[in-house]
Design a protein around this motif. Structure first.
Motif, PDB file in Angstrom:
ATOM      1  N   THR A   1       0.928  -1.036   0.024  1.00 58.31           N
ATOM      2  CA  THR A   1       0.071   0.089   0.080  1.00 58.31           C
ATOM      3  C   THR A   1       0.714   0.913   0.091  1.00 58.31           C
ATOM      4  O   THR A   1       2.114   1.309   0.256  1.00 58.31           O
ATOM      5  CB  THR A   1      -1.036   0.332   1.423  1.00 58.31           C
ATOM      6  OG1 THR A   1       0.077   0.290   2.304  1.00 58.31           O
ATOM      7  CG2 THR A   1      -1.756  -1.169   1.258  1.00 58.31           C
TER       8      THR A   1
ATOM      9  N   THR B   1      -2.323   2.945  -5.608  1.00 58.77           N
ATOM     10  CA  THR B   1      -3.585   2.625  -5.579  1.00 58.77           C
ATOM     11  C   THR B   1      -4.352   3.969  -6.361  1.00 58.77           C
ATOM     12  O   THR B   1      -5.440   3.588  -7.133  1.00 58.77           O
ATOM     13  CB  THR B   1      -4.132   2.722  -4.182  1.00 58.77           C
ATOM     14  OG1 THR B   1      -3.159   1.801  -3.378  1.00 58.77           O
ATOM     15  CG2 THR B   1      -5.659   2.292  -3.941  1.00 58.77           C
TER      16      THR B   1
ATOM     17  N   ASN C   1      -2.489   3.614 -10.839  1.00 57.37           N
ATOM     18  CA  ASN C   1      -3.135   2.298 -11.201  1.00 57.37           C
ATOM     19  C   ASN C   1      -4.450   2.830 -11.832  1.00 57.37           C
ATOM     20  O   ASN C   1      -4.801   2.516 -12.799  1.00 57.37           O
ATOM     21  CB  ASN C   1      -3.594   1.649  -9.968  1.00 57.37           C
ATOM     22  CG  ASN C   1      -4.488   0.396 -10.148  1.00 57.37           C
ATOM     23  OD1 ASN C   1      -4.342  -0.187 -11.360  1.00 57.37           O
ATOM     24  ND2 ASN C   1      -5.757   0.683  -9.287  1.00 57.37           N
TER      25      ASN C   1
ATOM     26  N   ASP D   1      -8.864  -0.624  -8.344  1.00 63.01           N
ATOM     27  CA  ASP D   1      -9.125  -2.042  -8.065  1.00 63.01           C
ATOM     28  C   ASP D   1      -7.725  -2.886  -7.422  1.00 63.01           C
ATOM     29  O   ASP D   1      -7.758  -4.119  -7.637  1.00 63.01           O
ATOM     30  CB  ASP D   1      -9.525  -2.948  -9.643  1.00 63.01           C
ATOM     31  CG  ASP D   1      -8.630  -2.603 -10.542  1.00 63.01           C
ATOM     32  OD1 ASP D   1      -7.301  -2.067 -10.732  1.00 63.01           O
ATOM     33  OD2 ASP D   1      -8.827  -3.020 -11.923  1.00 63.01           O
ATOM     34  N   ALA D   2      -6.836  -1.952  -7.212  1.00 62.04           N
ATOM     35  CA  ALA D   2      -5.460  -2.646  -6.720  1.00 62.04           C
ATOM     36  C   ALA D   2      -4.954  -1.783  -5.811  1.00 62.04           C
ATOM     37  O   ALA D   2      -4.576  -0.366  -6.070  1.00 62.04           O
ATOM     38  CB  ALA D   2      -4.634  -2.741  -7.741  1.00 62.04           C
TER      39      ALA D   2
ATOM     40  N   GLY E   1      -1.480  -0.481  -3.695  1.00 64.30           N
ATOM     41  CA  GLY E   1      -0.011  -0.604  -3.851  1.00 64.30           C
ATOM     42  C   GLY E   1       0.587   0.625  -3.307  1.00 64.30           C
ATOM     43  O   GLY E   1      -0.103   1.542  -3.590  1.00 64.30           O
TER      44      GLY E   1
ATOM     45  N   LEU F   1       4.222  -6.329  -2.205  1.00 58.71           N
ATOM     46  CA  LEU F   1       3.065  -6.099  -3.183  1.00 58.71           C
ATOM     47  C   LEU F   1       2.912  -7.481  -3.734  1.00 58.71           C
ATOM     48  O   LEU F   1       3.660  -8.233  -4.180  1.00 58.71           O
ATOM     49  CB  LEU F   1       3.629  -5.105  -4.191  1.00 58.71           C
ATOM     50  CG  LEU F   1       2.466  -4.843  -5.133  1.00 58.71           C
ATOM     51  CD1 LEU F   1       1.379  -4.301  -4.558  1.00 58.71           C
ATOM     52  CD2 LEU F   1       2.997  -3.779  -6.333  1.00 58.71           C
ATOM     53  N   SER F   2       1.723  -7.956  -4.002  1.00 64.51           N
ATOM     54  CA  SER F   2       1.274  -9.123  -4.765  1.00 64.51           C
ATOM     55  C   SER F   2       1.719  -9.055  -6.127  1.00 64.51           C
ATOM     56  O   SER F   2       1.413  -7.739  -6.808  1.00 64.51           O
ATOM     57  CB  SER F   2      -0.115  -9.475  -4.676  1.00 64.51           C
ATOM     58  OG  SER F   2      -0.809  -8.729  -5.219  1.00 64.51           O
TER      59      SER F   2
ATOM     60  N   GLN G   1      -0.135 -10.208  -8.630  1.00 62.27           N
ATOM     61  CA  GLN G   1      -1.491  -9.646  -9.270  1.00 62.27           C
ATOM     62  C   GLN G   1      -1.921  -8.396  -9.285  1.00 62.27           C
ATOM     63  O   GLN G   1      -2.132  -7.534 -10.184  1.00 62.27           O
ATOM     64  CB  GLN G   1      -2.366 -10.326  -8.600  1.00 62.27           C
ATOM     65  CG  GLN G   1      -4.009 -10.171  -9.184  1.00 62.27           C
ATOM     66  CD  GLN G   1      -4.262 -10.667 -10.450  1.00 62.27           C
ATOM     67  OE1 GLN G   1      -3.748 -11.958 -10.885  1.00 62.27           O
ATOM     68  NE2 GLN G   1      -5.182 -10.237 -11.075  1.00 62.27           N
ATOM     69  N   ASN G   2      -1.346  -7.610  -8.132  1.00 61.38           N
ATOM     70  CA  ASN G   2      -1.512  -6.098  -7.950  1.00 61.38           C
ATOM     71  C   ASN G   2      -0.627  -5.609  -8.667  1.00 61.38           C
ATOM     72  O   ASN G   2      -0.935  -4.378  -9.478  1.00 61.38           O
ATOM     73  CB  ASN G   2      -1.772  -5.821  -6.804  1.00 61.38           C
ATOM     74  CG  ASN G   2      -2.959  -5.818  -6.002  1.00 61.38           C
ATOM     75  OD1 ASN G   2      -3.915  -6.698  -6.466  1.00 61.38           O
ATOM     76  ND2 ASN G   2      -3.422  -5.276  -4.936  1.00 61.38           N
TER      77      ASN G   2
ATOM     78  N   ILE H   1      -1.469  -2.845 -11.506  1.00 67.10           N
ATOM     79  CA  ILE H   1      -0.884  -1.467 -11.677  1.00 67.10           C
ATOM     80  C   ILE H   1      -0.112  -1.099 -13.120  1.00 67.10           C
ATOM     81  O   ILE H   1      -0.180   0.080 -13.527  1.00 67.10           O
ATOM     82  CB  ILE H   1      -0.063  -1.008 -10.464  1.00 67.10           C
ATOM     83  CG1 ILE H   1      -1.009  -1.302  -9.294  1.00 67.10           C
ATOM     84  CG2 ILE H   1       0.576  -0.118 -10.534  1.00 67.10           C
ATOM     85  CD1 ILE H   1      -0.243  -1.368  -7.867  1.00 67.10           C
TER      86      ILE H   1
END
Length: 409
Positions: free
Chosen positions: A96, A218, A222, A226-227, A229, A254-255, A257-258, A262
């Protein structure tokens, strides 16, 4: 090696191109030109090439990909793209935006050190500084960063970090980044800036002397809501210090997927921000003449008290504006009920327009607690309450018509 070279082959590219190609890897098997998502937590290694512990490793990105909490191929592409956009040597991506801020604070501050922070900034950063850091023996001073004399007076022999934000959330006050960086470096302190509202499209703080540039990915970067970061960009030695300490031991990774989501958003960052900024200027001028509006704040308006600084420091003026009305609480209920194109909600930087009331008394009670001259300055921008309007990608004419009918009801 986890350093992922750009496809440019060493050619110097412009920022608009770097938003697409910075750190991009063409898949060697499929030749896919969209980034892959590496979802694996573990990677195979040759004995002796890795490290069991991060302790003592000066550059984790020099190791092979081993474990996703340390480095991940997809996340690493995002980091390199952010570094390229900011004109920085490296970047660390986090779960985040507030994780990026916490990582910066907890890396460069220890017991006995002193932090200078903007007296108006992202609430998570302000509350972290004032509620958590003092428990670890870190002294904190909140300063109006637009008043250079106040910044100078706040320095102490143990000042190690100055954290600012420009434009600051929520009142859109600016900081002269080059001047603050000069003051801090003369006194041996580092400077970080939360550049979430500006994005690299508007301002590149590293060029102005800022050491560490922080983003909530975020939001505008992005751009799709929807994500989550965050990222911190800067000199490699500084970023690697953050990565090897808080990046490893606080676990706010951070994942993949995210990171992929991004990067998808970054592809359109420049056209999105330029469209949003153009719409914001048009809407700001409309609202400034609206009978239900008391005042409008937007760095692009000549009425903004720091318009000259905005013109020097920003290439575009951003996708956020604020406005004041009579009886803001009643107007908040009215807007929430009547808006049909814009949405009444928290957050900002999405593809859809979002507006919310930030009540001054509530903000003072919950977060800032400003008094005296600092409170007066806040009220000069926000009055009793300010509506923060984050402009999306809708037709600007539809937004103006929607705001007009909702305000007049």
């Amino acid at each position: 090696m986890t350093q992922l070279p750009p496809v440019s082959g060493g050619v110097v590219l412009r920022r608009e191109t770097l938003a697409l190609d910075g750190g991009l890897i063409i898949d060697p098997i499929t030749k896919a030109i969209a980034p892959n998502i590496s979802m694996s937590v573990n990677n195979m290694l040759v004995p002796g090439d890795g490290a069991f512990s991060a302790d003592g490793v000066s550059d984790l990105t020099a190791l092979p990909f081993l474990y996703a909490r340390w480095t991940n191929p997809t996340v690493r592409q995002l980091e390199q793209r952010m570094a390229a956009l900011e004109g920085a040597e490296d970047a660390l991506a986090t779960a985040t935006g507030v994780a990026a801020i916490a990582a910066t604070f907890l890396t460069f501050l220890k017991g006995g050190d002193h932090l200078i922070i903007s007296d108006v900034c992202y609430a998570g950063a302000y509350e972290l500084a004032h509620r958590i850091l003092p428990e670890y023996g870190i002294e904190v001073s909140a300063v109006n960063m637009s008043v250079i004399g106040d910044v100078v007076a706040a320095f102490r022999p143990n000042t190690r970090l100055v954290h600012c934000e420009s434009p600051c959330n929520p009142i859109l006050r600016l900081t002269d980044l080059a001047e603050v960086a000069k003051l801090a470096h003369e006194r041996g302190a580092l400077v970080s800036v939360d550049s979430t509202l500006a994005t690299p499209v508007a301002t590149r703080p590293a060029v102005l002397g800022i050491d560490l540039v922080i983003h909530s990915l975020t939001k505008f970067i992005n751009g799709h809501g929807d994500a989550l970061g965050g990222a911190v960009c800067g000199r490699k030695d500084l970023v690697e210090k953050i990565r090897s300490r808080t990046g490893v031991y606080l676990g706010a990774s951070l994942s993949a997927q995210n990171a992929w989501l991004i990067m998808r958003g970054i592809d359109t960052l420049f056209p999105r921000l330029r469209t949003m900024s153009a719409s914001a200027m048009q809407i700001a001028r409309f609202l400034a003449k609206h009978p239900k509006i008391r005042s409008v704040t937007y760095p692009g308006l000549e009425s903004h008290p720091q318009h000259a600084l905005a013109t020097r420091q920003m290439d575009v003026f951003g996708g956020v504006l604020t406005f004041q009305t009579d009886d803001p609480q009643a107007m908040a209920a009215q807007l929430a009920d009547r808006l049909r194109v814009a949405h009444y909600a928290f957050s900002l930087g999405h593809q859809r327009s979002i507006v919310v009331l930030l009540d001054t008394n509530e903000m003072m009670k919950s977060t800032y607690g400003l008094r005296g001259a600092q409170l007066d300055d806040y009220r000069a921008f926000a009055g009793d309450g300010v509506f923060r309007l984050s402009i999306g990608l809708e037709s600007v004419d539809d937004l103006i018509e929607d705001l007009d009918q909702a305000l007049r009801a």
